[in-house]
Design a protein around this motif. Structure first.
Motif, PDB file in Angstrom:
ATOM      1  N   SER A  24       0.818  -1.216   0.000  1.00 41.71           N
ATOM      2  CA  SER A  24       0.000   0.000   0.000  1.00 41.71           C
ATOM      3  C   SER A  24       0.850   1.263   0.000  1.00 41.71           C
ATOM      4  N   CYS A  25       2.140   1.097  -0.259  1.00 38.43           N
ATOM      5  CA  CYS A  25       3.075   2.223  -0.202  1.00 38.43           C
ATOM      6  C   CYS A  25       3.663   2.477  -1.575  1.00 38.43           C
ATOM      7  N   PHE A  26       4.092   3.701  -1.812  1.00 43.07           N
ATOM      8  CA  PHE A  26       4.698   4.086  -3.083  1.00 43.07           C
ATOM      9  C   PHE A  26       6.218   3.919  -3.054  1.00 43.07           C
ATOM     10  N   GLY A  27       6.686   2.889  -2.362  1.00 47.19           N
ATOM     11  CA  GLY A  27       8.117   2.625  -2.306  1.00 47.19           C
ATOM     12  C   GLY A  27       8.904   3.754  -1.665  1.00 47.19           C
ATOM     13  N   LEU A  28       8.311   4.400  -0.665  1.00 43.27           N
ATOM     14  CA  LEU A  28       8.918   5.613  -0.114  1.00 43.27           C
ATOM     15  C   LEU A  28      10.280   5.376   0.522  1.00 43.27           C
ATOM     16  N   CYS A  29      10.431   4.266   1.251  1.00 41.80           N
ATOM     17  CA  CYS A  29      11.739   4.020   1.872  1.00 41.80           C
ATOM     18  C   CYS A  29      12.796   3.720   0.813  1.00 41.80           C
ATOM     19  N   GLY A  81       4.441   1.506   9.613  1.00 39.23           N
ATOM     20  CA  GLY A  81       3.174   1.855   8.971  1.00 39.23           C
ATOM     21  C   GLY A  81       3.134   3.257   8.384  1.00 39.23           C
ATOM     22  N   ALA A  82       4.228   3.997   8.481  1.00 43.91           N
ATOM     23  CA  ALA A  82       4.231   5.375   7.973  1.00 43.91           C
ATOM     24  C   ALA A  82       4.124   5.416   6.455  1.00 43.91           C
ATOM     25  N   GLY A  83       4.722   4.446   5.775  1.00 40.64           N
ATOM     26  CA  GLY A  83       4.725   4.452   4.319  1.00 40.64           C
ATOM     27  C   GLY A  83       3.329   4.425   3.729  1.00 40.64           C
ATOM     28  N   GLN A  84       2.505   3.505   4.221  1.00 37.86           N
ATOM     29  CA  GLN A  84       1.150   3.429   3.667  1.00 37.86           C
ATOM     30  C   GLN A  84       0.287   4.607   4.102  1.00 37.86           C
ATOM     31  N   ARG A  85       0.565   5.178   5.283  1.00 34.35           N
ATOM     32  CA  ARG A  85      -0.222   6.328   5.724  1.00 34.35           C
ATOM     33  C   ARG A  85       0.068   7.545   4.849  1.00 34.35           C
ATOM     34  N   VAL A  86       1.350   7.799   4.596  1.00 36.47           N
ATOM     35  CA  VAL A  86       1.710   8.935   3.753  1.00 36.47           C
ATOM     36  C   VAL A  86       1.185   8.729   2.332  1.00 36.47           C
ATOM     37  N   SER A  87       1.314   7.507   1.839  1.00 34.34           N
ATOM     38  CA  SER A  87       0.895   7.218   0.470  1.00 34.34           C
ATOM     39  C   SER A  87      -0.611   7.303   0.291  1.00 34.34           C
ATOM     40  N   GLN A  88      -1.347   6.652   1.177  1.00 28.44           N
ATOM     41  CA  GLN A  88      -2.782   6.506   0.968  1.00 28.44           C
ATOM     42  C   GLN A  88      -3.631   7.570   1.655  1.00 28.44           C
ATOM     43  N   VAL A  89      -3.107   8.180   2.722  1.00 25.91           N
ATOM     44  CA  VAL A  89      -3.895   9.151   3.477  1.00 25.91           C
ATOM     45  C   VAL A  89      -3.395  10.573   3.228  1.00 25.91           C
ATOM     46  N   THR A  90      -2.154  10.828   3.584  1.00 26.48           N
ATOM     47  CA  THR A  90      -1.622  12.187   3.450  1.00 26.48           C
ATOM     48  C   THR A  90      -1.695  12.685   2.006  1.00 26.48           C
ATOM     49  N   PHE A  91      -1.370  11.796   1.048  1.00 26.02           N
ATOM     50  CA  PHE A  91      -1.377  12.192  -0.358  1.00 26.02           C
ATOM     51  C   PHE A  91      -2.500  11.520  -1.151  1.00 26.02           C
ATOM     52  N   GLY A  93      -3.554   8.630  -2.014  1.00 32.38           N
ATOM     53  CA  GLY A  93      -3.397   7.529  -2.957  1.00 32.38           C
ATOM     54  C   GLY A  93      -2.848   7.921  -4.317  1.00 32.38           C
ATOM     55  N   VAL A  94      -2.360   9.135  -4.450  1.00 32.96           N
ATOM     56  CA  VAL A  94      -1.764   9.604  -5.717  1.00 32.96           C
ATOM     57  C   VAL A  94      -0.249   9.579  -5.570  1.00 32.96           C
ATOM     58  N   SER A  95       0.429   8.790  -6.367  1.00 35.01           N
ATOM     59  CA  SER A  95       1.864   8.574  -6.196  1.00 35.01           C
ATOM     60  C   SER A  95       2.706   9.717  -6.748  1.00 35.01           C
ATOM     61  N   TRP A  96       3.960   9.715  -6.369  1.00 33.77           N
ATOM     62  CA  TRP A  96       4.915  10.710  -6.850  1.00 33.77           C
ATOM     63  C   TRP A  96       5.213  10.513  -8.328  1.00 33.77           C
ATOM     64  N   ARG A  97       4.952   9.336  -8.843  1.00 35.92           N
ATOM     65  CA  ARG A  97       5.120   9.122 -10.286  1.00 35.92           C
ATOM     66  C   ARG A  97       3.945   9.714 -11.055  1.00 35.92           C
ATOM     67  N   PRO A 100       4.510  14.195 -10.262  1.00 30.99           N
ATOM     68  CA  PRO A 100       5.919  14.458  -9.942  1.00 30.99           C
ATOM     69  C   PRO A 100       6.142  15.703  -9.098  1.00 30.99           C
ATOM     70  N   ASP A 101       5.244  16.664  -9.195  1.00 29.22           N
ATOM     71  CA  ASP A 101       5.424  17.905  -8.424  1.00 29.22           C
ATOM     72  C   ASP A 101       5.293  17.664  -6.913  1.00 29.22           C
ATOM     73  N   THR A 102       4.663  16.552  -6.522  1.00 30.81           N
ATOM     74  CA  THR A 102       4.497  16.256  -5.096  1.00 30.81           C
ATOM     75  C   THR A 102       5.668  15.450  -4.530  1.00 30.81           C
ATOM     76  N   ALA A 103       6.569  15.010  -5.398  1.00 28.17           N
ATOM     77  CA  ALA A 103       7.611  14.070  -4.980  1.00 28.17           C
ATOM     78  C   ALA A 103       8.443  14.598  -3.819  1.00 28.17           C
ATOM     79  N   LYS A 104       9.024  15.772  -3.959  1.00 30.18           N
ATOM     80  CA  LYS A 104       9.903  16.283  -2.903  1.00 30.18           C
ATOM     81  C   LYS A 104       9.164  16.424  -1.580  1.00 30.18           C
ATOM     82  N   THR A 105       7.958  16.968  -1.623  1.00 26.02           N
ATOM     83  CA  THR A 105       7.193  17.128  -0.385  1.00 26.02           C
ATOM     84  C   THR A 105       6.893  15.773   0.236  1.00 26.02           C
ATOM     85  N   MET A 106       6.488  14.811  -0.582  1.00 29.39           N
ATOM     86  CA  MET A 106       6.185  13.473  -0.082  1.00 29.39           C
ATOM     87  C   MET A 106       7.416  12.840   0.564  1.00 29.39           C
TER      88      MET A 106
END
Length: 308
Positions: A24-29, A81-91, A93-97, A100-106
């Motif tokens: 459920s994560c956008f490969g953030l780590c 559990g931070a990865g899926q929270r940032v990916s699915q809740v904070t942002f 469910g819209v990935s940095w791919r 792309p403009d959200t990538a740095k903030t994410m």
């Protein structure tokens, strides 16, 4: 409570899952965090750069053979559990791919939420300690506040003074741990101690304060670590064969994954025996080690968890 009794209140609510859900994560780590070539990682990677093994669907191309490929550091990382929270809740469910403009903030938000989720994990555990009831109200308040901070907008999360918040929560967790450890007389104080390669085979460490202790490559085989406070203890390559960790305080799966143990290592019911641990106790190897007085050499590893 006796020295051997579990510190957990059987009437307490089961803790919410605070473990990684990579699906459920956008490969953030694999993107946000840097790592340096060495014992833990095969290559250098800068923060914000995707790992060369990250696939387009955010899965790992060498997940089944990370250790054999020189990426042991990946196998002992837990975002709580931070990865899926940032990916699915904070942002949402819209990935940095996709955006792309959200990538740095994410990527900047992720490590902050990861720290807050680590605190949520410890606070959740502390609320199960029957002996810590005098501070349960404060723990609940801290849990709610930390969860609120982790659930803010990207701008609100980036404004969090994580260091100050960690200091406040750390002192509260220390008080909770001391209430539990008080059941053990003559307990040892090794907070932040350099115990690299220490020979602690069979040591009585019941109720010991090992918060932030450097226990890399330490021989803890057969040691009694019941009710020991292990927040932030660096257990990389520590030998836990035959050790009793059944009621250790604040022990995480990542710490176990970084250590070495075997079928005789006793663990808390909430944690899992790492897959790379042998299913049997290598008696011959243990006997050889017991006769050896060699002290392991320090390595130049990166990624050591911060002391508390």
């Amino acid at each position: 409570m006796s020295e051997t009794e579990s510190p957990q209140d059987p009437t307490a609510a089961a803790p919410a899952p605070l473990r990684s859900d990579c699906g459920s994560c956008f490969g953030l780590c694999c993107v946000a965090l840097p790592f340096a070539a060495g014992t833990d990682f095969a290559v250098n990677k800068s923060a914000g750069t995707p790992c060369r093994n990250l696939r387009t669907d955010f899965s790992c191309g060498i997940h089944a053979r990370l250790r054999d490929s020189g990426f042991q550091g990946c196998t002992v990382y837990d975002c709580f559990g931070a990865g899926q929270r940032v990916s699915q809740v904070t942002f949402g469910g819209v990935s940095w791919r996709e955006e792309p403009d959200t990538a740095k903030t994410m990527f900047d938000v992720f490590p902050i939420v990861r720290q807050l989720h680590e605190l949520l994990r410890y606070l959740t555990e502390a609320l199960t300690f029957a002996a810590a009831r005098p501070v349960h109200a404060e723990l609940r308040q801290a849990l709610e506040e930390t969860d609120r901070l982790a659930g803010g907008t990207p701008e609100e999360i980036l404004a969090v003074d994580v260091a100050a918040h960690r200091r406040r929560i750390s002192e509260l967790l220390l008080r909770a741990g001391e209430l539990v450890r008080a059941a053990v007389p003559r307990r040892r104080e090794h907070r932040g101690a350099d115990l690299f390669g220490a020979r602690l085979r069979g040591a009585d460490l019941r109720g010991a304060n090992l918060r932030g202790a450097l226990l890399v490559a330490a021989d803890l085989s057969g040691a009694d670590l019941r009710l020991a406070d292990l927040i932030g203890a660096d257990l990389r390559d520590a030998d836990l064969a035959g050790a009793d960790l059944t009621t250790a305080l604040f022990l995480t799966q990542a710490q176990l994954d970084a250590a070495r143990g075997d079928a005789t290592t006793r663990l808390p019911a909430t944690l899992t025996r790492p897959a790379h641990w042998p299913e049997t106790a290598p008696a011959a190897a243990a006997e050889r080690k017991s006769r050896s007085g060699a002290r392991p050499q320090r390595s130049g590893r990166s990624g050591r968890p911060g002391r508390r």
